[in-house]
Motif scaffolding. Sequence first.
Motif, mmCIF file in Angstrom:
data_model
loop_
_atom_site.group_PDB
_atom_site.id
_atom_site.type_symbol
_atom_site.label_atom_id
_atom_site.label_comp_id
_atom_site.label_asym_id
_atom_site.label_seq_id
_atom_site.Cartn_x
_atom_site.Cartn_y
_atom_site.Cartn_z
ATOM 1 N N ASP A 113 8.655 35.953 27.789
ATOM 2 C CA ASP A 113 9.349 35.710 26.315
ATOM 3 C C ASP A 113 9.823 36.711 25.640
ATOM 4 N N PRO A 114 11.392 37.223 25.633
ATOM 5 C CA PRO A 114 11.728 38.162 25.128
ATOM 6 C C PRO A 114 11.451 37.977 23.525
ATOM 7 N N ALA A 115 11.574 36.485 22.822
ATOM 8 C CA ALA A 115 11.173 37.148 21.994
ATOM 9 C C ALA A 115 9.958 37.381 21.414
ATOM 10 N N VAL A 116 9.420 37.266 21.241
ATOM 11 C CA VAL A 116 7.059 38.020 21.252
ATOM 12 C C VAL A 116 7.352 39.190 21.568
ATOM 13 N N ARG A 117 6.781 39.639 19.817
ATOM 14 C CA ARG A 117 6.440 41.238 19.927
ATOM 15 C C ARG A 117 5.071 41.464 20.389
ATOM 16 N N VAL A 118 4.289 39.931 19.486
ATOM 17 C CA VAL A 118 2.983 40.671 19.409
ATOM 18 C C VAL A 118 2.496 39.203 20.091
ATOM 19 N N VAL A 119 0.943 39.297 19.893
ATOM 20 C CA VAL A 119 0.039 38.659 20.560
ATOM 21 C C VAL A 119 -1.197 38.423 20.172
ATOM 22 N N VAL A 120 -1.167 37.196 19.176
ATOM 23 C CA VAL A 120 -2.667 37.179 18.334
ATOM 24 C C VAL A 120 -3.393 36.618 18.583
ATOM 25 N N LEU A 121 -4.682 36.967 19.012
ATOM 26 C CA LEU A 121 -6.276 35.718 19.770
ATOM 27 C C LEU A 121 -7.040 36.132 17.699
ATOM 28 N N THR A 122 -7.317 34.327 18.177
ATOM 29 C CA THR A 122 -7.450 33.999 16.754
ATOM 30 C C THR A 122 -8.846 32.799 17.558
ATOM 31 N N GLY A 123 -9.962 32.061 16.441
ATOM 32 C CA GLY A 123 -10.588 31.317 17.038
ATOM 33 C C GLY A 123 -10.583 30.364 15.891
#
Length: 165
Positions: free
Chosen positions: A49-59
């Motif tokens: 997805d070219p719009a996504v610049r960062v991934v955040v994993l959370t719970g």
Amino acid sequence: MNNPNPGKLDLHIAEHIAWITIDNPGKRNAMNASMWRQVPDLLGKIAGDPAVRVVVLTGTGDAFCAGADISELHEIERREESITAAAEQALLTCPLPTIALATTIAGRSQLTVRASKELVDLAARGESLAERARHWQDRSAASGEGAEGIGAFLQRRPPDFPYRG
């Protein structure tokens, strides 16, 4: 035993950030076999997805992730190829900055909260993280935050982080 409330991974994309939420609060967000299998596909979708610049994993809730769901170890470990290794490899090779937002730790360390916010904001704007990440790593080392966190964990006491902003 059939789990009436199986865990899941939720994906939400907003403002250039892909949020992956580990949602199994009844087991402190332990990852079951299905959840482990979802990780490579989710990260592949996000990376495309070219719009996504960062991934955040959370719970969800009070825990980030308790690790593997031991009630499903027979399923997690029975495969020729480890499903946990595939998930971990997908995280390692993800082309986007990936941040684990462990609120039980970050919620108490103001330096970590401030650093995480700045780095997520920079990544969301498509800016370089390297210089600021080094800055925050140096501040953390100089402030004693890491030593206090480890000491508190080993002594089983609440941390008294020295950084005050």
